[in-house]
Design an enzyme around this catalytic site. Structure first.
Site, PDB file in Angstrom:
ATOM      1  N   ARG A  25       0.846  -1.198   0.000  1.00  0.00           N
ATOM      2  CA  ARG A  25       0.000   0.000   0.000  1.00  0.00           C
ATOM      3  C   ARG A  25       0.872   1.235   0.000  1.00  0.00           C
ATOM      4  NH1 ARG A  25      -4.412  -1.805   4.539  1.00  0.00           N
ATOM      5  NH2 ARG A  25      -5.042  -3.667   3.410  1.00  0.00           N
ATOM      6  N   SER A 124      -7.828  -1.238   1.132  1.00  0.00           N
ATOM      7  CA  SER A 124      -8.784  -1.537   2.198  1.00  0.00           C
ATOM      8  C   SER A 124      -9.501  -0.300   2.747  1.00  0.00           C
ATOM      9  CB  SER A 124      -8.057  -2.298   3.295  1.00  0.00           C
ATOM     10  OG  SER A 124      -8.966  -2.758   4.246  1.00  0.00           O
ATOM     11  N   HIS A 125      -9.205   0.047   3.987  1.00  0.00           N
ATOM     12  CA  HIS A 125      -9.907   1.134   4.666  1.00  0.00           C
ATOM     13  C   HIS A 125      -9.185   2.470   4.524  1.00  0.00           C
ATOM     14  CE1 HIS A 125      -7.016  -1.009   7.054  1.00  0.00           C
ATOM     15  NE2 HIS A 125      -6.788   0.109   7.694  1.00  0.00           N
ATOM     16  N   ASP A 300     -15.898  -1.382   5.115  1.00  0.00           N
ATOM     17  CA  ASP A 300     -14.779  -0.552   4.655  1.00  0.00           C
ATOM     18  C   ASP A 300     -14.721  -0.567   3.128  1.00  0.00           C
ATOM     19  OD1 ASP A 300     -13.821  -3.135   4.285  1.00  0.00           O
ATOM     20  OD2 ASP A 300     -11.758  -2.600   4.778  1.00  0.00           O
ATOM     21  N   ASP A 302     -13.093  -2.121   0.770  1.00  0.00           N
ATOM     22  CA  ASP A 302     -13.136  -3.376   0.005  1.00  0.00           C
ATOM     23  C   ASP A 302     -14.100  -4.386   0.619  1.00  0.00           C
ATOM     24  OD1 ASP A 302     -11.421  -3.687   2.196  1.00  0.00           O
ATOM     25  OD2 ASP A 302     -10.258  -5.251   1.218  1.00  0.00           O
ATOM     26  N   ASP A 304     -14.383  -6.012   3.392  1.00  0.00           N
ATOM     27  CA  ASP A 304     -14.067  -7.164   4.252  1.00  0.00           C
ATOM     28  C   ASP A 304     -14.288  -6.840   5.727  1.00  0.00           C
ATOM     29  OD1 ASP A 304     -11.865  -5.509   4.319  1.00  0.00           O
ATOM     30  OD2 ASP A 304     -10.385  -7.117   4.080  1.00  0.00           O
ATOM     31  N   ARG A 305     -14.314  -5.552   6.080  1.00  0.00           N
ATOM     32  CA  ARG A 305     -14.558  -5.193   7.475  1.00  0.00           C
ATOM     33  C   ARG A 305     -16.032  -4.891   7.720  1.00  0.00           C
ATOM     34  NH1 ARG A 305      -9.715  -1.391   9.760  1.00  0.00           N
ATOM     35  NH2 ARG A 305      -8.043  -2.845   9.220  1.00  0.00           N
ATOM     36  N   SER A 389     -10.165  -5.549  14.860  1.00  0.00           N
ATOM     37  CA  SER A 389     -10.138  -4.447  13.895  1.00  0.00           C
ATOM     38  C   SER A 389     -11.319  -4.541  12.915  1.00  0.00           C
ATOM     39  CB  SER A 389      -8.825  -4.472  13.141  1.00  0.00           C
ATOM     40  OG  SER A 389      -8.608  -5.765  12.585  1.00  0.00           O
ATOM     41  N   LYS A 400     -11.772 -12.113   5.579  1.00  0.00           N
ATOM     42  CA  LYS A 400     -12.872 -11.680   6.420  1.00  0.00           C
ATOM     43  C   LYS A 400     -13.968 -11.144   5.511  1.00  0.00           C
ATOM     44  CE  LYS A 400     -10.227  -7.517   7.506  1.00  0.00           C
ATOM     45  NZ  LYS A 400      -8.819  -7.813   7.727  1.00  0.00           N
TER      46      LYS A 400
HETATM   47  C1  G1P Z   1      -4.876  -3.830  10.412  1.00  0.00           C
HETATM   48  C2  G1P Z   1      -5.604  -4.555  11.516  1.00  0.00           C
HETATM   49  C3  G1P Z   1      -5.529  -6.049  11.280  1.00  0.00           C
HETATM   50  C4  G1P Z   1      -6.079  -6.373   9.887  1.00  0.00           C
HETATM   51  C5  G1P Z   1      -5.377  -5.536   8.843  1.00  0.00           C
HETATM   52  C6  G1P Z   1      -5.980  -5.716   7.473  1.00  0.00           C
HETATM   53  O1  G1P Z   1      -3.535  -4.213  10.393  1.00  0.00           O
HETATM   54  O2  G1P Z   1      -5.073  -4.239  12.776  1.00  0.00           O
HETATM   55  O3  G1P Z   1      -6.249  -6.704  12.278  1.00  0.00           O
HETATM   56  O4  G1P Z   1      -5.910  -7.720   9.593  1.00  0.00           O
HETATM   57  O5  G1P Z   1      -5.457  -4.155   9.181  1.00  0.00           O
HETATM   58  O6  G1P Z   1      -7.314  -5.295   7.432  1.00  0.00           O
HETATM   59  P1  G1P Z   1      -2.380  -3.350  11.078  1.00  0.00           P
HETATM   60  O7  G1P Z   1      -2.454  -1.966  10.470  1.00  0.00           O
HETATM   61  O8  G1P Z   1      -2.690  -3.301  12.532  1.00  0.00           O
HETATM   62  O9  G1P Z   1      -1.116  -4.097  10.763  1.00  0.00           O
HETATM   63 ZN    ZN Z   2     -10.588  -4.016   4.033  1.00  0.00          ZN
END
Ligand code: G1P
Ligand code: ZN
Length: 583
Positions: A25, A124-125, A300, A302, A304-305, A389, A400
């Protein structure tokens, strides 16, 4: 059939292409540098075994964020040049991360083909747009993220890459129209198959849940529902599933049109960023006069959350997975024959552990990141799993799954209300959670995030905390000096995980301080940020005295929070007097 030629292009390594917790990313501006995406894609092809490239079927799609469309055309041209047989693209380049996993596992092409992997284009988010983030990750044949062995190989390849292959003269494919386009190269035919982004996923959901009972719930005048996709890809699945299949009203949906920049927002389903939903559910400061819906959820970018809310009520993700696990067998047809086991990531609260003990289920504690659940599921050891998370899921796929979590909650609500949709009082989300606490005890839980802090300072803080662990008496002396009313630390370590299936060992997975009364403080650095470092502090306290389970969680946790921040010298190391996000 359009013919194409393969060009071999000279390139040189670009620094910093190490995939994090969930892929590579970076800012869009970084991805737009000459050869940046090309180097990563070629390094991935080079890291895979030959049969996963030559003649293979590859899925390429994502959450639709800015730069996705350009990236898809580049990857199609590189796939053709590397001998891939066909590329499957969701219409408009859209596929949620869970849908990609479902497509890899379930979709069969007209000629009987099956996908062997996927490039998922998402950060992702993280926000999207010309000055925000883009991301790419590779998922394997089982539908799950590439294991560390592969991501390490990809990274090594990015450090030595000298050339990549591309079919420059392959015309761009119109990915807005469903259909197959055939091309011909010197190694034979190459197809791009643009398909409906929702069909395979919807079919899978229908095979897992009892849609009829959810329909009845949604049709009841007592029940009301609201879903916020935060302008991410979840919107297309929400429209199809909640409106078309389950009969919810259009007005139940918020921000369900995917946008390249997520409408300028931060597509992360938490109390800070899902502002509109939070207000609608009566949790915001400026509560509207309107009666909030009974159930609310968000996803989020994509999809998955997930975040699950009741009327004026927040369900912590750690509680959510525990409650789903406790009710799965009764509420969800897919689990009728029982759960194989349950798992959570290390920083997730121990609410799930208590359910596992009570229901005599196999239980696993794994490092952060969904990939660790995959091995357990492939080995038939785990059915339901989750992370604090806002990640919840099951072995129906290897990611997820935000929409799955919502359907799981709707199924539980449908079960608890099956006899009183026309008569008695509705059993609410809050009732279900409070009942769960009364049965299993409550894990007060909060997470403090310090985003974009100086990377050097973050590292020093972590080193300091590890050093501190060498003497428990010293740790306890410091802690009692901060607050005499907290329990005593009985174990302090860096979490290390030995995968029970393949025996691989993952070290340095977070610093833990475990207290005698079951409380925990966990510190770790994020592996998903794109700038600076993010320090996450996880604070948890267990309470099984039923007269003490109704407190406000920030109030209940105040002593431990004070200990965490002072013990780690947070302000001294980072210069921050407050976290950027509290969940
Ligand atoms: C974060 C979340 C983790 C999740 C990941 C991807 O990762 O804490 O649980 O699997 O995003 O969605 P981190 O930024 O803490 O490494
Ligand atoms: Zn995501």
């Amino acid at each position: 059939m359009v013919m194409f030629k393969v060009s071999r292009k000279a390139t040189s390594p670009i620094d910093g292409q190490k995939p994090g917790t969930s892929g590579l990313r970076k800012k869009v501006t970084v991805f737009k540098q000459p050869n940046y995406l090309h180097n990563f894609v070629q390094s991935t092809f080079n890291a895979l075994t030959l049969e996963k490239v030559k003649g293979a079927t590859l899925v390429v799609s994502g959450d639709g964020r800015y730069f996705s469309k350009d990236a898809i055309q580049i990857i199609i041209k590189m796939a053709a040049a590397n001998g891939v047989r066909r590329v499957w693209v969701g219409q408009n380049g859209l596929l949620s991360t869970p849908a990609v996993s479902a497509v890899i596992r379930e979709r069969v092409g007209a000629d009987g083909s099956k996908a062997s992997g996927s490039f998922i284009l998402t950060a992702s988010h993280n926000p999207g747009g010309p000055h925000e983030d883009f991301g790419i990750k590779y998922n394997m044949e089982n539908g799950g993220p590439a294991p560390e062995g592969i991501t390490d190989r990809i990274y090594d390849n990015t450090k030595t890459i000298k050339e990549y292959f591309i079919a420059e003269d392959l015309p761009d494919v119109d990915i807005s129209i469903i259909g197959v386009t055939n091309f011909s190269g010197h190694e034979g035919q190459f197809d791009v198959d643009v398909f409906d982004s929702t069909n395979d996923y919807v079919k899978l959901m229908k095979s897992i849940f009892d849609f009829e009972s959810i329909q009845n719930l949604l049709a009841s005048p007592k029940f009301s529902f609201c879903y916020d996709a935060l302008h991410g890809v979840a919107g297309i699945y929400a429209k199809r599933i909640f409106i078309q299949e389950l009969g919810a009203r259009e007005s139940s949906l918020l921000n369900c049109t995917p946008k390249e920049d997520f409408g300028g927002g931060h597509p992360d389903p938490n109390l800070t960023y899902a502002k509109e939903l939070v207000a609608r559910m009566g949790l915001g400061k400026a509560n509207s006069q309107e009666e909030p819906p009974e159930f609310g959820a968000a996803a989020d970018g994509d999809a998955d959350r997930n975040m699950v809310l009741g009327k004026r009520f927040f369900v912590t993700p750690s509680d959510s997975v525990a409650i789903i696990a406790a009710n799965a067998v009764q509420a969800i047809p897919y689990f009728t024959s029982g759960l194989k086991g349950v798992a959570r990531s290390m920083p997730t609260s121990a609410a799930l552990d208590v359910v596992a003990t009570n229901l005599k289920l196999k239980f696993f504690e794994v490092p952060t990141g969904w990939k660790f659940f995959g091995n357990l599921m492939d080995a038939g050891l785990c059915s339901v799993c989750g992370e604090e998370s806002f990640g919840t899921g099951s072995d129906h796929i290897r990611e997820k799954d935000g929409i799955w979590a919502v359907l799981a909650w709707l199924s539980i609500l449908a079960l608890k209300n099956k006899d009183n949709l026309n008569g008695g009082k509705l059993v609410t989300v809050e009732d279900i959670v409070r009942q769960h606490w009364a049965t299993y005890g409550r894990h007060y839980y909060t997470r403090y995030d310090y985003e974009n802090v100086d990377a050097g300072a973050a590292k020093e803080l972590m080193t300091y905390l590890v050093k501190l662990q060498s003497s428990l008496p010293d740790v306890n002396k410091i802690i009692k000096g901060i607050r005499s009313d907290v329990s005593t630390v009985v174990q302090a370590d860096e979490f290390e995980y030995k995968d029970p299936v393949d025996g691989s060992i993952s070290k340095h997975q977070g610093i833990r301080y475990l207290f005698e009364d079951g409380s925990r403080l966990v510190f770790r650095l994020s592996g998903t940020g794109s700038e600076g470092a993010t320090i996450r502090v996880y604070i948890e306290q267990y309470e099984n005295d039923s007269s003490k389970i109704g407190k406000d969680s920030q109030e209940a946790l105040a002593p431990l929070v004070e200990v965490a921040l002072k013990l780690s010298k947070m302000q001294e190391f980072t210069g921050r007097s407050a976290p950027t996000v509290i969940t």
